[in-house]
Design an enzyme around this catalytic site. Sequence first.
Site, mmCIF file in Angstrom:
data_model
loop_
_atom_site.group_PDB
_atom_site.id
_atom_site.type_symbol
_atom_site.label_atom_id
_atom_site.label_comp_id
_atom_site.label_asym_id
_atom_site.label_seq_id
_atom_site.Cartn_x
_atom_site.Cartn_y
_atom_site.Cartn_z
ATOM 1 N N ARG A 15 0.832 -1.207 0.000
ATOM 2 C CA ARG A 15 0.000 0.000 0.000
ATOM 3 C C ARG A 15 0.862 1.251 0.000
ATOM 4 O O ARG A 15 1.848 1.334 0.723
ATOM 5 C CB ARG A 15 -0.903 0.007 1.244
ATOM 6 C CG ARG A 15 -1.842 -1.182 1.274
ATOM 7 C CD ARG A 15 -2.766 -1.140 2.453
ATOM 8 N NE ARG A 15 -3.610 -2.341 2.448
ATOM 9 C CZ ARG A 15 -4.515 -2.637 3.365
ATOM 10 N NH1 ARG A 15 -4.710 -1.804 4.376
ATOM 11 N NH2 ARG A 15 -5.233 -3.727 3.286
ATOM 12 N N ARG A 20 2.529 0.933 10.317
ATOM 13 C CA ARG A 20 2.107 1.325 8.975
ATOM 14 C C ARG A 20 3.266 1.139 7.996
ATOM 15 O O ARG A 20 4.187 1.951 7.966
ATOM 16 C CB ARG A 20 1.628 2.780 8.986
ATOM 17 C CG ARG A 20 0.844 3.210 7.760
ATOM 18 C CD ARG A 20 0.319 4.621 7.925
ATOM 19 N NE ARG A 20 -0.617 4.744 9.034
ATOM 20 C CZ ARG A 20 -1.920 4.481 8.947
ATOM 21 N NH1 ARG A 20 -2.442 4.140 7.802
ATOM 22 N NH2 ARG A 20 -2.691 4.594 10.009
ATOM 23 N N GLU A 23 -6.174 -1.188 15.365
ATOM 24 C CA GLU A 23 -6.820 -2.113 14.432
ATOM 25 C C GLU A 23 -5.853 -3.229 14.015
ATOM 26 O O GLU A 23 -4.714 -2.976 13.632
ATOM 27 C CB GLU A 23 -7.264 -1.336 13.191
ATOM 28 C CG GLU A 23 -7.884 -2.226 12.136
ATOM 29 C CD GLU A 23 -8.092 -1.482 10.807
ATOM 30 O OE1 GLU A 23 -8.178 -0.236 10.844
ATOM 31 O OE2 GLU A 23 -8.146 -2.150 9.777
ATOM 32 N N SER A 74 -10.172 -6.149 10.096
ATOM 33 C CA SER A 74 -11.338 -5.406 9.664
ATOM 34 C C SER A 74 -12.219 -6.398 8.918
ATOM 35 O O SER A 74 -11.796 -6.952 7.906
ATOM 36 C CB SER A 74 -10.877 -4.279 8.740
ATOM 37 O OG SER A 74 -11.871 -3.311 8.610
ATOM 38 N N ARG A 115 1.212 -6.596 12.522
ATOM 39 C CA ARG A 115 0.624 -5.975 13.716
ATOM 40 C C ARG A 115 0.454 -7.001 14.841
ATOM 41 O O ARG A 115 0.528 -6.647 16.017
ATOM 42 C CB ARG A 115 -0.717 -5.306 13.376
ATOM 43 C CG ARG A 115 -0.510 -4.041 12.549
ATOM 44 C CD ARG A 115 -1.778 -3.222 12.382
ATOM 45 N NE ARG A 115 -1.505 -2.011 11.611
ATOM 46 C CZ ARG A 115 -2.409 -1.086 11.312
ATOM 47 N NH1 ARG A 115 -3.676 -1.231 11.728
ATOM 48 N NH2 ARG A 115 -2.080 -0.027 10.611
#
Length: 424
Positions: free
Chosen positions: A260, A275, A347, A350, A389
């Site tokens: 990403r 991130r 998070e 999701s 994560r």
Amino acid sequence: MLDIKFLRDNLELAQQQLATRGSAINLADFQQLDQRRRELLGKADTLKAEKNRVSALIGKTKDKSLVKDEIGRMKEVSTQIKDLDEQLRTTNEKLQNILLTIPNLPHENCPVGLSEDDNVKVRTWGSIREYSYTPRAHWDIGEELDILDFERGGKLTGARFTLYKGAGARLERALINFMLDLHTEQHKYVEMLPPFMVNRDSMTGTGQLPKFEDDLFHVEGPDYFLIPTAEVPVTNIHRDEILAAEQLPLCYTAYTPCFRKEAGSHGRDTRGLIRQHQFNKVELVKFVVPEESDHELDNLLANAEHVLQLLELPYQVVDLCTADIGFSATRTFDIEVWLPGQNVYREISSCSNFRDFQARRAAIRYRPEEGAKTEYVHTINGSGLAVGRTLLAILENYQQEDGSVVVPKVLQPYMGGLERITGK
RNA sequence: GGAGAGGUGACCGAGCGGUUGAAGGUGCUCGCCUGGAAAGCGUGUGUAGUGCAAGCUACCGAGGGUUCGAAUCCCUCCCUCUCCGCCA
């Protein structure tokens, strides 16, 4: 993509519902193009019918000199048809462009809200450890143990890339294997290992394109993109297919790296693993009949939570409000893991129900019963879990005062029996 | 990279430029037959757009072209397979 007929007949309603997400649709353009398309289509079809009828007649006539006039006239008609088809093509293109950039309608149970502050906490699980010292952040733990190397990740590629080393690399691999084994063996998902690059059609099918091209890495040469999530290749497995009702639900799990650009998040989460431009993820994807999608989302969410429960990592589940759900989603539950090093829940998964939004874009249908008309399936997916994560959550939650990190019980078999990461 | 073959409905597989949305077969549906089943016989069986509807239109890998008319002819591209070369 929304159903064009529904939109045509319920523009006001659609507008109201989309407004709860904070997005407006272009009512005037849509209506005008839709009407123009149908007019052109009517004209073109009438002419084509005429052409087909007369051409068949010409075919049956042995002596072509008898139909000279007709042939001349049809030549004319053909030109008109070509012209109309061209107008139709551009009109259609514009209409599609509008349709492809309208987000999904929120689920009726999706909490209405104006920002992420209006998300609703659903439940919490696990108990947060007490520390006799200030818990350290994973980037410090990782560097001290010499298992994460942010400096060299930056040297090799750039910002937001990390080099994993020794027990760190192994821990990442252990997590991937643990998650895949859990989902395939206990939750009965079928494992997939898809391509990590996909074409434009696939990206459009799940909703990344045409609107979010800026977030994607595009490769030089062929028109391919690096996948931002396994959702893209795995959902598109059944693009342009008609599934048998007995096949459903189809449940797939896949490990892939995800790429990403993180455009628009400059300066946020610059330290550590939170991130990254490249991260690993194990994804869960389901294709289900419409009546089951709410229920199947609950199941998928439970499957994702199960990973954290076995790893004994505290988390909370949040029901995202209308302003915070993604473009393609009708409803989304986020799982947020506790990070003592930062004193927040972040998070880690999701889980969303897309209903027929992706299925319509990707033409994934099924036949409810023999002889019945085809219908779109509902697609559901969620992370099960984001691996990077998860690793950082383990470092922070399992850290010890002496700087070592205890390996969660369920991972020890995947770590060659290692019980504790102690560094050099 | 070089040489060749091919892409047709759920699947296999025909298809002279004109009544082919597409033969035939397999699978599946329903019916007959049977104590029940198998076999056999008969019947039906694509997707989508548009229209109140009858209907009409589109689709034989994708996109162009030739023609009154293209699954059938021409061009470009994509994909699959075989052989050779190279390579993890």
